[in-house]
Design an enzyme around this catalytic site. Structure first.
Site, PDB file in Angstrom:
ATOM      1  N   ASP A 387       0.842  -1.199   0.000  1.00  0.00           N
ATOM      2  CA  ASP A 387       0.000   0.000   0.000  1.00  0.00           C
ATOM      3  C   ASP A 387       0.868   1.237   0.000  1.00  0.00           C
ATOM      4  O   ASP A 387       2.074   1.158  -0.248  1.00  0.00           O
ATOM      5  CB  ASP A 387      -0.946  -0.025   1.203  1.00  0.00           C
ATOM      6  CG  ASP A 387      -2.308   0.573   0.881  1.00  0.00           C
ATOM      7  OD1 ASP A 387      -2.367   1.793   0.665  1.00  0.00           O
ATOM      8  OD2 ASP A 387      -3.292  -0.197   0.829  1.00  0.00           O
ATOM      9  N   HIS A 432      -3.400   6.080   3.495  1.00  0.00           N
ATOM     10  CA  HIS A 432      -4.254   4.927   3.237  1.00  0.00           C
ATOM     11  C   HIS A 432      -3.642   3.637   3.794  1.00  0.00           C
ATOM     12  O   HIS A 432      -4.326   2.807   4.396  1.00  0.00           O
ATOM     13  CB  HIS A 432      -4.488   4.820   1.722  1.00  0.00           C
ATOM     14  CG  HIS A 432      -5.422   3.735   1.309  1.00  0.00           C
ATOM     15  ND1 HIS A 432      -5.013   2.465   0.979  1.00  0.00           N
ATOM     16  CD2 HIS A 432      -6.778   3.737   1.169  1.00  0.00           C
ATOM     17  CE1 HIS A 432      -6.056   1.724   0.636  1.00  0.00           C
ATOM     18  NE2 HIS A 432      -7.144   2.484   0.751  1.00  0.00           N
ATOM     19  N   SER A 695     -11.473  -0.779   0.177  1.00  0.00           N
ATOM     20  CA  SER A 695     -10.115  -0.818   0.730  1.00  0.00           C
ATOM     21  C   SER A 695     -10.136  -1.135   2.210  1.00  0.00           C
ATOM     22  O   SER A 695      -9.182  -1.700   2.738  1.00  0.00           O
ATOM     23  CB  SER A 695      -9.424   0.529   0.509  1.00  0.00           C
ATOM     24  OG  SER A 695      -9.145   0.742  -0.836  1.00  0.00           O
TER      25      SER A 695
END
EC number: 3.4.21.-
Length: 1906
Positions: A387, A432, A695
């Site tokens: 990520d 994120h 996600s």
């Protein structure tokens, strides 16, 4: 001498090798061209198999059944590409015409086949024509193939121009006639490999299969020539070029222009890409643009088109037309043969306190987020995430002990095992990646912190992280995804989560991209790895992220979370400013277009429409909605934003859903390294934030999968407790199947919009149990993840895993697999529940859920459908095999009343039913179409609300039914057994080009020439290598038992020293052949080739016989006859070459071996020849040695050919019929037993035969040599009788040997004939029963003959080996007994430490080497008892003083009373024995007789010192000091007693005495013919040097010895005289003859000095003696030893020689032995010996004056002269006895020494041979009487001796005192005897000082010792 080939031989062998290689290559090609013929019978078998499995009882009528069958197994010939569907029944195949008439016929025939499919006769004719054309095509191809191989380099330019287009590789679509299976795929692979020729330098890569394309097609990368040849194959239906337009998958519009484009290649090089780029840039010059090509890997290329004034990273420009440039670039690339697919790179984007309670809850209730309801949290597991970054300072990931391990693995870190910094090593603010990792496994180090309630799901798991972005940019993974996944896999991760993906910008929504193919490829290569992908947040149908379409990944959608989360955490941690919408207020009024959120909030009270851009208002509205409408916000609802399926080809995605809305987890603070958690209290806005999206759902599903893996790996399934034997290593497909099987469809409402209704999710079920919105449903782990410690009540769900049924261990679990046409079944039982509790019980509706998952191979991105291997799941009633339902049926895709449609799209299939009655169920997984197989799969099913269990058996058929079965390359049949299971499929017939292999029960190409060569030659060489390794190992073990090294005496043959009685071992025999191993290897290789060629001939003969009934013309057998002829020629050629080489080796070996034996004989000392007969030794040299050679070389070749023929024939007979082969193996033990018995008799009889032959030869030689004696005494008749008796013994023994071999051979023959009859009978029965063909029977019979012949040969090898040992025994006795020199001083030290007794063999190591070495290093004088010092004259361990360098020592238990014929005499006396006892004793002697070899050698070999004193000149001085001696053949008789003599240089000395007094022995000791024994043997010095330290040859170069018996050679007189020197001149010979007074009688001969001794008639004894004297004179040695040289001369000759000797004494030392006073009268000194004692010495006059023994011998009146008392004689060395007194060695003092016994006297003073037994006993009795008398005399003499000794000591003291006073040495050397040595000391010889000078110096004038 090494074996060498002449030039013609080299050319001959090289040409033969080339011929064989070409033949093998052509044969390989021909066999590759003979492929299986997929005929109608094969298709019928498939249909019958299908129709059986889909039973008649499934449907109401046959029409439904046929429709279903056709739907599943449709053979529709269409190629389905994304851009185009190719109907191959309409579109013609590639043009293989190429202006060839035969090929034109082939095309016409193909057209006829297409147009006349209904006409069987025409089809048959066309097929025949096709076969003929295929043959001609093959011949044409191979002709060009050979011509290309032979083309010279000079034609390279022309060759390249002619063949560039023909051999340029391109992409072709190859469609098969029938369904592709493993065998047909391998056929294509083998064809591509076998016909591939890489000619073009720009295409160095091989032809290969690229991808599968539906239907029944492969995308293949090959040459045009290969495609032409492949199109002629019967199993190929269509071939076409892959058109460039079908490679391009691009839309050219403004949104996508400028993004990178990926080109998928089938092979590339850097030079190729550079050439492309240069070409394209030259084309784009006029468009003001450029292209940049970057090679990602060998099969992937990235392309970016940009304008000249911009960098490759720019997207567009107005100064150039990128759209036009891109069209030109990618059209050109698509036309290049290396490219196969082109697609646009897509834009990548990213896509918890209460979430665990949802995932681990049930459909009815949630659980608590604690260790009770969720006990497992991923302990021991590593999950990986790729990520944007990970904030390592966050309390969820930080470790107080260890820092984050960047780019390395550290499993000690509590949370992060590795952090791979692909871009950077941090996350951005509100990143994120940090949030994702926190949801998966984040947790604070201090679990007591309040913030820990927001920990991730798998809190005990660790993370392997891969950073994909730099700063706040979107994730940018590597273009090759394997570069990302592989490091994480290597770090230990097995479950991976990706919460990002790319969105297509060109309209291919849900398309299968190359990224998806990369994911599938990695999971296919690493099946134990699991990848979970976010579905995307695009909310529309078919809006999946490109990577989420991967077949093997688990695609995760988002569901809502628990309602409490909306009214609490979401409002606290969600940033509602992200939802502010300024567009709608702007549309209402332009003035609101520039408003900020603060401005909106300030005026919201006046303008309600501004609530859309005011975060506070948005939050309030959300809060109101969450509170008032809970039905829209709970865990039973889907997230409205979650992307939906299907994929572009209709596959079901997502797979599962997990909570993904308002997920609260870790918040990153960017580069700030401060822990944002603070004190861990709540609320904590710095440490937490809330986000929504798939996600967020993906890491939760990843964590759940990790916990599931822990559950299986730790052995919790199925008991709920960790059990060692239940531990299971799951694959990714099993985890996926378990996740899907236990998922639950959400049944809540779905929020469309405010104006729409809220329909149930059930209307979206495309199939029963799944839909395109939520896949198979939401994760609900608590339904089956049972942990007994937290919940003692078992769940109401029974779970079964395929392959883990009853009596199957979890530790041995592995995935089952299927190929096309095969199936696998799992059976279980169901009974309605009798109660609402208990295992498997429940109160709800009974339900069965089954899930099938397999990891499918990656698909071609350009295919219309992406499923490669198609499996089907069926549920049947196991009682009657009626189908209940099929996988993925029901739902909206199956309208009511229509037949269920099989799923041909998904690699996940499920069945859900509700049983109504007790029944046995059977799940069957069918391999419908598996082109790339075998395909592994995982199957899981569960039952709830009922009683479920595995069935005891799983019936597959009806008892008694037979059914055709599918086999590879043939047709088989199987029967239903009594257990209702199908029996093994038995081959009924094989397709053309294949043969039955009974070992595997298949039709294989196993019997091709290539495999035979590998199996036969390779197997044989492996066996031979193993045999040699075993021999070397045995040799190594022998070397560890002794310290000897093998030695070479110049013959090239090495022999390891051993004891004489040691057995001859294989390493010993190997040492004899090792010099010839290269030649023997070549001969063996030739034999292998010849044998392999002979083995193949029956195979082709059988083929001819098989094909006779269907053959119309003899010409059809032409190829078989040619092959048989070639094989026969190869066999002939290599058989002769091998025989020629082995013959040469035989002769070379016998030459070297005889030379070796002769050297060993020549090196022996004189004692060896006294004990052994020369005729017997010659028999060993001439008979035994060649016999040993023949056996050795014959054994090696017999083993090679026998093993080769046996292995090759066994391969064939086993592949033809293993049952018939067992008959042969049943006979092997009997053959082995007979051979063993035969070998035992053969070994004994062969030894006897050799022995009797030797005895006969010995007797004949002795009779002929002593013919004068035989004739004189008229004993001719007696000798003939004795010789006849010896020959009769030979005959009797040979007859026994013949009878033994005959009976053994007859027994073997009867057994073999019986075996042949049984095999022939049974094979004929099989032929009649149609289970065997006539050709196979003939081939089998021929091969059985080969096997029998090879077996007999190998068993004969054993017999030959036994005979070899018999002949080798005597040879090795001689070789091992040869004296030899140690090579290094280290070896002597090793021998000493090993405790060698007297230098011989045998180990005396006490295991205390370390202590021994320490004693030596410390200088200790005392050595361990087992250590024998190598210094001479040290007492041996046997108590005897034996010289370690003497071969004749009395060592060990060697019995020197043995007769020369080898028969041991029994020591026990025969007196008083009865006749019966005498008979038994005689039989015992007879048995011992045959155990002997006839050769007597020492127990251990002679070891010569490693260094000698080399003499370069000699003065001629000799001195005896205390010399005593016994002959080895008579160790009980002492010949010399304590002799002390000195012979000065240049003088003449005489030795006189009665016969047997030791005169000749003294001369032989000077010549070192016999070494002295130990310390008691004394010393002999030459020029002050112990002769034991002088090399014998070096010593004898100064000494010549003329024996009393002249030994002359069969040569000329001149050669005999000049024998002693090299290259003598005629003058030297004549001068020596004159001095010996032989010149006159030689001149009287006709040929004078050239007269042969034999031609000279019988020379008189005197003449022979004079020739011998002349030879000694010619030698010109410093020391001359003459033994009775005047004994047979007339007075005149005697006087002449006497005068000659006077001349010789000038400058020479002469020692003469004589019985005549005239010979010694003039000597300088005379020594008188009697019975081995030195009794007198002096000149002739002195001795006559003494009137002692000398006087009595030579005076006329002996009786009147009294004998002087020797004890008072100063010259008697026995008065000063330095040794201990011995009764046997001390003569009487008061009377003369008695004369020796007559029976002990030997003429010429030679040691007599052992007497017969009776004489020996008499002699022993006489000796015993003499010893008794001597003992009595000794007792009387002891007092007198003591008095004499005291007087002598007083005299010595007086003399020493007088000498000290005068400081002068005594005048006479012999007057002062040396003082007696101390008891612990030995007399020391004169030695040198440190400067190398003698310590004892000689006065030159007085010649006296100082």
């Amino acid at each position: 001498m090494k074996f060498q080939f002449s030039s013609p031989s080299k050319i001959f062998l090289f040409s033969s090798v080339i011929l064989i290689l070409i033949f093998i290559g052509i044969k390989f090609e021909l066999l590759e061209d003979t492929n299986s013929n997929r005929n109608d019978k094969f298709n019928n078998i498939i249909n019958r198999f299908i129709n059986y499995n889909i039973d008649d009882s499934i449907y109401k009528n046959k029409q439904q059944q046929q429709q279903f069958s056709n739907k599943i197994y449709s053979n529709e010939k269409k190629i389905l590409l994304k851009n185009k569907i190719i109907d191959t029944t309409i579109k013609p195949s590639i043009n293989i015409n190429n202006n060839n008439n035969n090929n034109n016929k082939l095309n016409n025939n193909n057209n006829n086949n297409n147009n006349n499919n209904n006409n069987n006769n025409n089809n048959n004719n066309n097929n025949n024509n096709n076969n003929n054309n295929n043959y001609y095509n093959s011949i044409e191809y191979y002709s060009s193939f050979v011509s290309r191989l032979l083309k010279s380099n000079d034609d390279d330019g022309i060759y390249y121009d002619d063949y560039q287009s023909k051999y340029k590789k391109n992409h072709y679509i190859v469609q098969f006639k029938d369904r592709i299976n493993d065998e047909t795929r391998e056929q294509l692979k083998e064809f591509l490999i076998g016909t591939d020729i890489t000619i073009l330098k720009e295409q160095p890569f091989k032809s290969h299969i690229v991808h599968y394309i539906p239907h029944d097609s492969f995308l293949v990368f090959m040459t045009k020539e290969q495609s032409v040849l492949l199109s002629s194959k019967e199993w190929i239906s269509w071939i076409g070029e892959h058109e460039p337009s079908n490679k391009i998958h691009l839309n050219y519009h403004e949104k996508s222009i400028g993004y990178p484009v990926y080109i998928i290649l089938s092979g590339s090089t850097n030079s190729l890409i550079q050439r492309w780029e240069n070409t394209l840039n030259s084309i784009l010059t006029s468009y003001n643009s450029k292209v940049k090509l970057t090679l990602i890997n060998q099969k992937k290329l990235k392309s970016i088109v940009y304008c000249n004034d911009e960098s490759p990273s720019s997207s567009s420009s107005s100064s150039c037309s990128l759209i036009g440039s891109e069209k030109i670039v990618y059209k050109w690339i698509s036309e290049q043969s290396e490219s196969n697919y082109i697609e646009r790179s897509e834009k990548l984007q990213t896509a918890n306190r209460l979430s665990p309670t949802v995932i681990f809850g049930t459909k009815d209730k949630l659980v608590n987020n604690d260790r009770i309801d969720i006990p497992l949290r991923g302990k021991g597991q590593i999950l990986s995430i790729a990520d944007t970054g990970l904030d390592g300072s966050h309390c969820f990931f930080s470790d107080s002990k260890y820092p984050i391990p960047f780019n390395q693995v550290n499993e000690n870190h509590r949370k992060v095992v590795t952090y791979i910094t692909y871009h950077d090593n941090e996350d951005y603010v509100n990143g994120h990646g940090t949030h994702v990792c926190g949801s998966a496994a984040g947790t604070p180090e201090d679990s007591s912190w309040a913030i820990s309630s927001f920990s991730g799901l798998a809190t005990d798991a660790k993370i392997a992280f891969y950073d994909l972005s730099s700063g706040s940019s979107e994730p940018t993974p590597p273009e090759d995804y394997s570069q990302m996944y592989k490091p994480l896999y290597d770090a230990g991760a097995r479950v991976h989560g990706d919460s990002w993906g790319s969105v297509s910008l060109q309209g291919y929504y849900g398309g299968y991209s190359d990224d998806a193919g990369g994911i599938d490829a990695f999971l296919y290569e690493y099946p134990e790895f699991s990848i979970l992908r976010a579905a995307g947040n695009n909310e529309l149908f078919a809006s999946l992220l490109a990577q989420a379409t991967a077949k093997n990944a688990i695609t995760v959608g988002a569901e809502q979370t628990a309602h409490v989360n909306y009214v609490s955490d979401a409002l606290e941690y969600y940033d509602f400013s992200d939802n502010a919408n300024f567009q709608r207020p702007c549309l209402f009024d332009k003035k609101y277009c520039n408003y900020t959120t603060a401005k909106c909030c300030s005026e919201v009270s006046n303008v309600k429409g501004l609530q859309l851009c005011c975060p506070a208002s948005i939050k309030q509205n959300a809060s109101d909605s969450f509170t008032t409408q809970p039905q829209f916000y709970n865990e039973n609802n889907m997230g409205s934003f979650s992307s939906k399926g299907p994929t572009h080809d209709g596959r079901l995605k997502p797979d599962i859903v997990a909570p993904g809305e308002y997920i609260t987890s870790a918040r990153s603070n960017g580069e700030n390294s401060t822990d944002q958690c603070g004190d861990g209290s709540l609320p904590n806005a710095n440490g937490l934030m809330s986000i929504s999206g798939t996600s967020m759902a993906t890491p939760l599903a990843t964590a759940a999968t990790t916990i599931l893996r822990q559950y299986l790996v730790d052995g919790y399934f199925p008991t709920g407790e960790s059990v060692e034997e239940n531990k299971l290593l799951p694959t990714g497909s099993l985890l996926k199947a378990l996740m899907i099987n236990n998922a639950q469809l959400l049944n809540g409402t779905y929020f469309w919009s405010a104006s729409s209704t809220n329909p149930s999710n059930a209307i979206f079920e495309q199939i029963n149990g799944a839909n395109l919105i939520q896949g198979w449903g939401a994760l609900r782990m608590n339904n089956w993840l049972y942990v007994k410690s937290s919940n003692p009540t078992p769940p109401s769900r029974w779970i079964g895993i395929g392959g883990l049924g009853k009596n199957q261990k979890a530790t041995e679990w592995k995935e089952d697999s299927l190929s096309s046409g095969l199936n696998k079944s799992y059976c279980f039982t169901y009974k309605p529940s009798s109660s609402s509790s208990g295992s498997g019980g429940g109160g709800g509706t009974p339900r069965i859920v089954a899930t099938l998952v397999w990891t499918d191979p990656p698909s071609y991105s350009g295919a219309k459908f992406n499923l490669v291997n198609n499996l089907d799941l069926l549920l049947l009633n196991s009682d009657d095999d009626s189908i209940i339902t099929i996988g993925n049926s029901g739902g909206s895709l199956q309208p009511a009343g229509k037949v269920a449609q099989p799923d041909t799209l998904n690699n996940v299939e499920g069945i859900i039913i509700n049983p109504t009655k007790a029944m046995n169920y059977k799940f069957t997984i069918a391999g419908t179409n598996v082109p790339i197989g075998p395909q592994k799969f995982s199957f899981v099913f569960h039952g709830e609300n009922g009683q479920f269990d595995w069935a005891d058996s799983c019936p597959q058929c009806v008892d008694g039914v037979q059914f055709p079965c599918l086999i590879t390359n043939g047709i088989g049949i199987q029967s239903c057994g009594s257990d209702l299971l199908w029996t093994k499929c038995i081959v009924q017939s094989c397709n053309e080009g294949y043969n039955y292999n009974s070992l595997k029960n298949t039709c294989d190409k196993f019997l091709s020439y290539n495999y035979i060569i590998i199996i036969v030659a390779g197997g044989t060489m492996v066996l031979i290598i193993l045999l040699l390794m075993w021999i070397k190992y045995q040799e190594y073990k022998e070397s560890k038992r002794d310290s000897f090294r093998r030695f070479d005496d110049g013959t090239g043959i090495f022999v390891r020293p051993k004891d004489k009685d040691a057995k001859v071992t294989p390493p010993d025999l190997y040492n004899l052949v090792s010099p010839f191993i290269i030649e023997l290897t070549i001969a063996t290789a030739c034999s292998l080739v010849a044998t392999a060629a002979s083995i193949l001939q029956p195979f082709y003969i059988g083929n001819i016989v098989n094909n006779i009934p269907t053959t119309k013309s003899i010409g059809e057998f032409k190829s078989d006859f040619i092959i048989i002829f070639i094989l026969a020629f190869i066999e002939f050629l290599f058989t002769n070459v091998g025989s020629w080489i082995s013959g040469i080796v035989n002769e070379k070996m016998v030459m070297r071996l005889q030379n070796k034996v002769f050297r060993a004989l020549i090196a022996q000392d004189m004692g060896f020849f006294q004990r052994n007969n020369s005729a017997l030794l010659m028999n060993v040299l001439i008979v035994d040695t060649p016999m040993l050679r023949s056996a050795l070389t014959g054994i090696l070749l017999s083993i090679a050919t026998g093993v080769c023929k046996l292995v090759g024939s066994l391969v064939f007979i086993f592949t033809i019929s293993w049952k018939l082969s067992l008959a042969f193996f049943a006979a092997v033990p009997i053959l082995g037993l007979v051979t063993q018995i035969q070998s035992q008799f053969t070994k004994r009889l062969t030894r006897q035969l050799l022995f009797h032959n030797s005895k006969a030869s010995q007797h004949g030689t002795e009779s002929l040599t002593n013919m004068h004696v035989v004739t004189n005494y008229c004993k001719q008749e007696k000798e003939m009788v004795k010789y006849s008796d010896q020959l009769m013994n030979v005959f009797i023994t040979a007859r026994k040997l013949i009878i033994t071999n005959t009976f053994a051979g007859t027994g073997k023959w009867l057994l073999i004939e019986s075996l042949t009859f049984v095999i022939l009978y049974f094979s004929a029965y099989l032929v009649i029963q149609k289970q065997f063909t006539v050709g196979l029977m003939i081939s089998f019979s021929l091969y059985i003959g080969y096997v029998v012949d090879a077996s007999s040969s190998l068993f004969g090898v054993y017999v030959s080996y036994i005979q070899c040992l018999a002949s080798a025994t005597r040879v090795f006795m001689i070789l091992r007994s040869a004296p030899r020199k140690r090579t290094t001083l280290e070896e002597e030290e090793a021998d000493r430490l090993a405790g060698l007794s007297g230098g011989g063999g045998g180990g005396g190591d006490n295991g205390d080497d370390k202590k021994d070495k320490q004693n030596i290093e410390n200088g200790k004088d005392v050595l361990p008892s087992n250590i024998i010092t190598p210094i001479d004259n040290v007492e041996n361990s046997n108590g005897k003083q034996d010289d370690p360098n003497n071969n004749n020592n009395n060592i060990g238990n060697l019995d020197y009373s043995e007769q020369l014929d080898g028969v041991s005499t029994v020591a026990d006396s025969t007196v008083g024995l009865t006749k019966r006892e005498l008979k038994k004793q005689k039989e015992k002697e007879q048995k011992e007789y045959f155990k002997q070899t006839g050769i007597s050698v020492a127990e251990t070999p002679t070891f010569l010192p490693s260094s000698y004193t080399e003499l370069t000149e000699c003065r001629g001085e000799i001195e005896f000091k205390n010399v005593s001696f016994r002959y080895p053949t008579r160790p009980d008789v002492q010949v010399l007693h304590n002799i002390n003599m000195k012979f000065e240089a240049g003088k003449c000395y005489g030795l006189v005495g009665p016969s047997g007094s030791g005169k000749s022995t003294t001369l032989e000791l000077i010549s070192k013919f016999y070494p002295l024994h130990g310390e008691t043997g004394g010393k002999i010095y030459m020029d002050g040097i112990d002769i034991a330290k002088i090399r014998p040859n070096n010593l004898r170069s100064f000494v010549t010895n003329v024996h009393q018996h002249p030994f002359l050679f069969d040569a000329t007189i001149g050669e005999n005289i000049g024998y002693a020197i090299d290259n003598p001149t005629q003058e030297d010979i004549i001068e020596a003859a004159k001095l010996a007074y032989a010149h006159e009688f030689i001149n009287d001969l006709p040929k004078k000095y050239d007269t042969q001794i034999g031609e000279a008639g019988n020379l008189s004894g005197g003449q022979k003696k004079r020739i011998a004297v002349a030879r000694a004179i010619c030698a010109k040695r410093k020391i001359m030893l003459l033994d009775e040289i005047t004994a047979e001369l007339d007075p005149e000759s005697e006087e002449a020689i006497t005068q000659s000797i006077k001349v010789l004494t000038q400058g020479h030392t002469v020692v003469m032995v004589a019985h005549k006073v005239a010979a010694v009268r003039d000597c300088d000194k005379i020594f008188v010996l009697e019975k081995g004692y030195l009794v007198e010495e002096g000149t002739h006059d002195e001795l006559m004056a003494n009137k002692g023994k000398y006087y009595r011998m030579f005076s006329e009146d002996k009786d009147d002269t009294p004998l002087q008392n020797n004890n008072n004689n100063k010259n008697n060395n026995n008065n000063n006895n330095n040794n201990e007194p011995s009764s046997s060695s001390t003569p009487p003092n008061d009377q003369p020494t008695p004369p020796p016994q007559e029976q002990q006297e030997q003429k010429n003073d030679q040691p007599p041979p052992p007497p017969p037994q009776e004489q020996q006993e008499q002699q022993e009795q006489q000796q015993q009487q003499q010893q008794e008398q001597q003992q009595q005399q000794q007792q009387q003499q002891q007092q007198q001796q003591q008095q004499q000794q005291q007087q002598q000591q007083q005299q010595q003291q007086q003399q020493q005192q007088q000498q000290q006073q005068n400081d002068q040495p005594p005048n006479d050397y012999d007057q002062v005897p040396p003082p007696p040595p101390l008891p612990s000391e030995s007399p020391s010889p004169p030695t040198g000082n440190n400067d190398g000078q003698p310590l004892v110096q000689m006065d030159e004038e007085n010649d006296e010792e100082r």
